[in-house]
Design a protein around this motif. Structure first.
Motif, short mmCIF file in Angstrom:
data_model
loop_
_atom_site.label_atom_id
_atom_site.label_comp_id
_atom_site.label_asym_id
_atom_site.label_seq_id
_atom_site.Cartn_x
_atom_site.Cartn_y
_atom_site.Cartn_z
N VAL A 50 19.98 -7.89 9.32
CA VAL A 50 21.04 -7.21 10.07
C VAL A 50 20.59 -7.03 11.51
O VAL A 50 21.34 -7.27 12.46
CB VAL A 50 21.39 -5.85 9.43
N THR A 51 19.34 -6.63 11.69
CA THR A 51 18.79 -6.41 13.03
C THR A 51 18.79 -7.68 13.85
O THR A 51 19.10 -7.65 15.04
CB THR A 51 17.35 -5.86 12.93
N SER A 52 18.48 -8.79 13.22
CA SER A 52 18.39 -10.05 13.98
C SER A 52 19.72 -10.44 14.61
O SER A 52 19.74 -11.18 15.60
CB SER A 52 17.86 -11.17 13.08
N ALA A 53 20.82 -9.95 14.09
CA ALA A 53 22.13 -10.25 14.67
C ALA A 53 22.30 -9.60 16.05
O ALA A 53 23.11 -10.05 16.85
CB ALA A 53 23.24 -9.76 13.74
N TYR A 54 21.53 -8.56 16.34
CA TYR A 54 21.63 -7.86 17.62
C TYR A 54 20.75 -8.44 18.71
O TYR A 54 20.86 -8.08 19.86
CB TYR A 54 21.24 -6.38 17.44
N ILE A 55 19.87 -9.34 18.33
CA ILE A 55 18.85 -9.81 19.26
C ILE A 55 19.33 -11.02 20.05
O ILE A 55 19.87 -11.96 19.50
CB ILE A 55 17.56 -10.16 18.50
N GLN A 56 19.08 -10.97 21.35
CA GLN A 56 19.36 -12.10 22.23
C GLN A 56 18.03 -12.51 22.85
O GLN A 56 17.45 -11.78 23.64
CB GLN A 56 20.33 -11.69 23.33
N VAL A 57 17.54 -13.66 22.46
CA VAL A 57 16.27 -14.15 22.98
C VAL A 57 16.54 -15.16 24.08
O VAL A 57 17.29 -16.11 23.89
CB VAL A 57 15.41 -14.79 21.86
N GLU A 58 15.93 -14.94 25.23
CA GLU A 58 16.12 -15.83 26.36
C GLU A 58 15.33 -17.13 26.16
O GLU A 58 14.25 -17.12 25.58
CB GLU A 58 15.64 -15.16 27.65
N ARG A 59 15.87 -18.22 26.66
CA ARG A 59 15.18 -19.51 26.56
C ARG A 59 13.80 -19.45 27.21
O ARG A 59 12.84 -20.04 26.73
CB ARG A 59 16.01 -20.60 27.23
N LYS A 60 13.72 -18.72 28.32
CA LYS A 60 12.44 -18.59 29.03
C LYS A 60 11.39 -17.95 28.12
O LYS A 60 10.23 -18.39 28.10
CB LYS A 60 12.66 -17.74 30.29
N THR A 61 11.78 -16.96 27.36
CA THR A 61 10.86 -16.30 26.43
C THR A 61 10.43 -17.25 25.33
O THR A 61 9.25 -17.32 24.99
CB THR A 61 11.53 -15.04 25.83
#
Length: 70
Positions: A50-61
């Motif tokens: 459920v938590t992973s749905a909130y995460i936005q990971v940048e391409r740079k990261t």
């Protein structure tokens, strides 16, 4: 907590949803080194899926993590 964010956003004249705030909050904490499990606890989730749905990971990261792993 959601109601409090709604009140604060309205008072500041910010037109956004509480979920957008949760996404930003989650992404920033994750980027600063908080684990997914810790983040799930902070958000009140019992499951990290459920938590992973909130995460936005940048391409740079992602690129930095990939290069570090090599």
């Amino acid at each position: 907590m959601e109601a409090r964010f709604r009140v604060l956003n309205r008072a500041a004249g910010i037109k956004t949803s509480s979920h957008a705030g949760r996404r930003s909050f989650s992404s920033r904490l994750l980027k600063s080194g908080v684990s997914l499990e810790q983040l799930a606890i902070l958000l009140g989730h019992q499951d990290t899926e459920v938590t992973s749905a909130y995460i936005q990971v940048e391409r740079k990261t992602l690129r930095s993590m990939y290069e570090h792993a090599l």
